[in-house]
Design a protein around this motif. Sequence first.
Motif: not given
Length: 117
Positions: A85, A87, A90-92, A94-95
Amino acid sequence: MTLAQHHHIDLTLINGYLEALDIVVIQQMLDLYIQQSELNLTAINRAVVETDQKAWQEQCHKMKGSAASAGLSQVHQKLILLEKSTEDSQTKTQHLKALSLLNQQGIAAFGQWIEEQ
């Protein structure tokens, strides 16, 4: 053990461990995985905070191997996706929250399996 718990662990793998190893050794393996996964999650989080893509990939890769060895199939599958990934942070983040929850669920399912042996 519920079907949802079966979903989290590789029963073929850990049942194979039971054929070769004492349940006490398997519990020690799980305990070691728990310690290692806490270190891995901390390192993955640090990679997010520092926006270090190389560290993100390395730490996800390292934890992916540990999860596979411990039979935590859902954690392993999630890490296959996360490892590559690219990304944003912020997205990481969430992951990472989702990964942490999957890890807790997998550990709980493995612990439940041990209790049932």
